[in-house]
Design a protein around this motif. Structure first.
Motif, PDB file in Angstrom:
ATOM      1  N   LEU A 134      -6.781 -66.502 -26.766  1.00  0.00           N
ATOM      2  CA  LEU A 134      -8.130 -65.962 -26.538  1.00  0.00           C
ATOM      3  C   LEU A 134      -8.816 -66.663 -25.370  1.00  0.00           C
ATOM      4  CD1 LEU A 134      -9.367 -65.481 -30.201  1.00  0.00           C
ATOM      5  CD2 LEU A 134      -8.780 -63.680 -28.556  1.00  0.00           C
ATOM      6  N   LYS A 135      -8.697 -67.981 -25.304  1.00  0.00           N
ATOM      7  CA  LYS A 135      -9.313 -68.728 -24.198  1.00  0.00           C
ATOM      8  C   LYS A 135      -8.738 -68.287 -22.856  1.00  0.00           C
ATOM      9  CE  LYS A 135     -10.598 -73.009 -26.514  1.00  0.00           C
ATOM     10  NZ  LYS A 135     -10.326 -74.448 -26.623  1.00  0.00           N
ATOM     11  N   ARG A 136      -7.403 -68.219 -22.769  1.00  0.00           N
ATOM     12  CA  ARG A 136      -6.780 -67.814 -21.512  1.00  0.00           C
ATOM     13  C   ARG A 136      -7.167 -66.393 -21.129  1.00  0.00           C
ATOM     14  NH1 ARG A 136      -1.615 -67.317 -20.510  1.00  0.00           N
ATOM     15  NH2 ARG A 136      -1.052 -66.795 -22.622  1.00  0.00           N
ATOM     16  N   PHE A 137      -7.187 -65.498 -22.118  1.00  0.00           N
ATOM     17  CA  PHE A 137      -7.507 -64.108 -21.837  1.00  0.00           C
ATOM     18  C   PHE A 137      -8.955 -63.957 -21.366  1.00  0.00           C
ATOM     19  CE2 PHE A 137      -9.013 -59.898 -23.123  1.00  0.00           C
ATOM     20  CZ  PHE A 137      -8.178 -59.141 -22.322  1.00  0.00           C
ATOM     21  N   VAL A 138      -9.885 -64.555 -22.079  1.00  0.00           N
ATOM     22  CA  VAL A 138     -11.301 -64.444 -21.711  1.00  0.00           C
ATOM     23  C   VAL A 138     -11.551 -65.095 -20.352  1.00  0.00           C
ATOM     24  CG1 VAL A 138     -13.636 -65.158 -22.340  1.00  0.00           C
ATOM     25  CG2 VAL A 138     -12.122 -64.187 -24.072  1.00  0.00           C
ATOM     26  N   ASP A 139     -10.971 -66.268 -20.110  1.00  0.00           N
ATOM     27  CA  ASP A 139     -11.137 -66.929 -18.811  1.00  0.00           C
ATOM     28  C   ASP A 139     -10.588 -66.065 -17.674  1.00  0.00           C
ATOM     29  OD1 ASP A 139     -12.302 -69.104 -20.032  1.00  0.00           O
ATOM     30  OD2 ASP A 139     -10.518 -70.388 -19.880  1.00  0.00           O
ATOM     31  N   THR A 140      -9.441 -65.456 -17.899  1.00  0.00           N
ATOM     32  CA  THR A 140      -8.836 -64.584 -16.887  1.00  0.00           C
ATOM     33  C   THR A 140      -9.731 -63.385 -16.616  1.00  0.00           C
ATOM     34  OG1 THR A 140      -6.599 -65.269 -17.488  1.00  0.00           O
ATOM     35  CG2 THR A 140      -6.821 -63.165 -16.319  1.00  0.00           C
ATOM     36  N   CYS A 141     -10.267 -62.790 -17.660  1.00  0.00           N
ATOM     37  CA  CYS A 141     -11.152 -61.627 -17.487  1.00  0.00           C
ATOM     38  C   CYS A 141     -12.417 -62.007 -16.729  1.00  0.00           C
ATOM     39  CB  CYS A 141     -11.501 -61.022 -18.845  1.00  0.00           C
ATOM     40  SG  CYS A 141     -10.133 -60.127 -19.608  1.00  0.00           S
ATOM     41  N   GLN A 142     -12.972 -63.162 -17.042  1.00  0.00           N
ATOM     42  CA  GLN A 142     -14.176 -63.600 -16.335  1.00  0.00           C
ATOM     43  C   GLN A 142     -13.895 -63.846 -14.856  1.00  0.00           C
ATOM     44  OE1 GLN A 142     -15.537 -66.953 -18.645  1.00  0.00           O
ATOM     45  NE2 GLN A 142     -16.788 -65.646 -19.963  1.00  0.00           N
ATOM     46  N   ARG A 143     -12.769 -64.515 -14.573  1.00  0.00           N
ATOM     47  CA  ARG A 143     -12.408 -64.749 -13.166  1.00  0.00           C
ATOM     48  C   ARG A 143     -12.193 -63.434 -12.425  1.00  0.00           C
ATOM     49  NH1 ARG A 143      -9.322 -68.861 -15.317  1.00  0.00           N
ATOM     50  NH2 ARG A 143      -7.418 -67.614 -15.219  1.00  0.00           N
ATOM     51  N   ARG A 144     -11.505 -62.501 -13.064  1.00  0.00           N
ATOM     52  CA  ARG A 144     -11.229 -61.219 -12.406  1.00  0.00           C
ATOM     53  C   ARG A 144     -12.516 -60.434 -12.191  1.00  0.00           C
ATOM     54  NH1 ARG A 144      -8.849 -59.170  -8.469  1.00  0.00           N
ATOM     55  NH2 ARG A 144      -8.354 -56.971  -8.706  1.00  0.00           N
ATOM     56  N   GLN A 145     -13.428 -60.485 -13.145  1.00  0.00           N
ATOM     57  CA  GLN A 145     -14.716 -59.807 -13.006  1.00  0.00           C
ATOM     58  C   GLN A 145     -15.455 -60.335 -11.772  1.00  0.00           C
ATOM     59  OE1 GLN A 145     -15.936 -57.305 -14.823  1.00  0.00           O
ATOM     60  NE2 GLN A 145     -17.917 -57.228 -13.830  1.00  0.00           N
ATOM     61  N   ILE A 146     -15.439 -61.624 -11.599  1.00  0.00           N
ATOM     62  CA  ILE A 146     -16.095 -62.233 -10.439  1.00  0.00           C
ATOM     63  C   ILE A 146     -15.392 -61.813  -9.145  1.00  0.00           C
ATOM     64  CG2 ILE A 146     -16.592 -64.420  -9.280  1.00  0.00           C
ATOM     65  CD1 ILE A 146     -16.931 -65.612 -12.148  1.00  0.00           C
ATOM     66  N   GLU A 147     -14.058 -61.781  -9.158  1.00  0.00           N
ATOM     67  CA  GLU A 147     -13.303 -61.375  -7.979  1.00  0.00           C
ATOM     68  C   GLU A 147     -13.608 -59.932  -7.590  1.00  0.00           C
ATOM     69  OE1 GLU A 147      -9.251 -61.982  -9.101  1.00  0.00           O
ATOM     70  OE2 GLU A 147      -9.355 -64.148  -8.871  1.00  0.00           O
ATOM     71  N   ILE A 148     -13.685 -59.064  -8.573  1.00  0.00           N
ATOM     72  CA  ILE A 148     -13.896 -57.639  -8.304  1.00  0.00           C
ATOM     73  C   ILE A 148     -15.323 -57.347  -7.864  1.00  0.00           C
ATOM     74  CG2 ILE A 148     -13.952 -55.322  -9.323  1.00  0.00           C
ATOM     75  CD1 ILE A 148     -11.753 -56.237 -11.248  1.00  0.00           C
ATOM     76  N   THR A 149     -16.290 -57.918  -8.574  1.00  0.00           N
ATOM     77  CA  THR A 149     -17.691 -57.552  -8.345  1.00  0.00           C
ATOM     78  C   THR A 149     -18.495 -58.596  -7.585  1.00  0.00           C
ATOM     79  OG1 THR A 149     -18.475 -58.512 -10.419  1.00  0.00           O
ATOM     80  CG2 THR A 149     -17.724 -56.215 -10.480  1.00  0.00           C
ATOM     81  N   GLY A 150     -18.016 -59.829  -7.609  1.00  0.00           N
ATOM     82  CA  GLY A 150     -18.790 -60.904  -6.997  1.00  0.00           C
ATOM     83  C   GLY A 150     -19.926 -61.378  -7.867  1.00  0.00           C
TER      84      GLY A 150
END
Length: 74
Positions: free
Chosen positions: A55-71
């Motif tokens: 869960l930690k890895r998945f949520v962290d990955t999603c948060q990083r990707r969200q920032i990459e996509i949208t800034g």
């Protein structure tokens, strides 16, 4: 792809989230994959420690990707 255990499935979810091209797809992957990880734990396929780590890895990955996509931070 030959998947043999729940940890490999969770890794697949992390990989898919890291490659999501749009915020909409990332949101869809987030909800469905998060539910699946919880279900694997509930079914006894993941230990409590494995579940927490996944869960930690998945949520962290999603948060990083969200920032990459949208800034923007979610």
């Amino acid at each position: 792809m030959n998947i043999t255990n729940a940890l490999e499935i969770a890794d697949m979810y992390v990989t898919r989230a890291a490659a999501a091209p749009t915020p909409e797809l990332l949101s869809l992957l987030y909800r469905s994959s998060l539910n699946s990880i919880h279900a694997m734990y509930a079914a006894g396929l993941l230990s409590a420690a494995e579940n927490e780590e996944c869960l930690k890895r998945f949520v962290d990955t999603c948060q990083r990707r969200q920032i990459e996509i949208t800034g923007v931070r979610p």
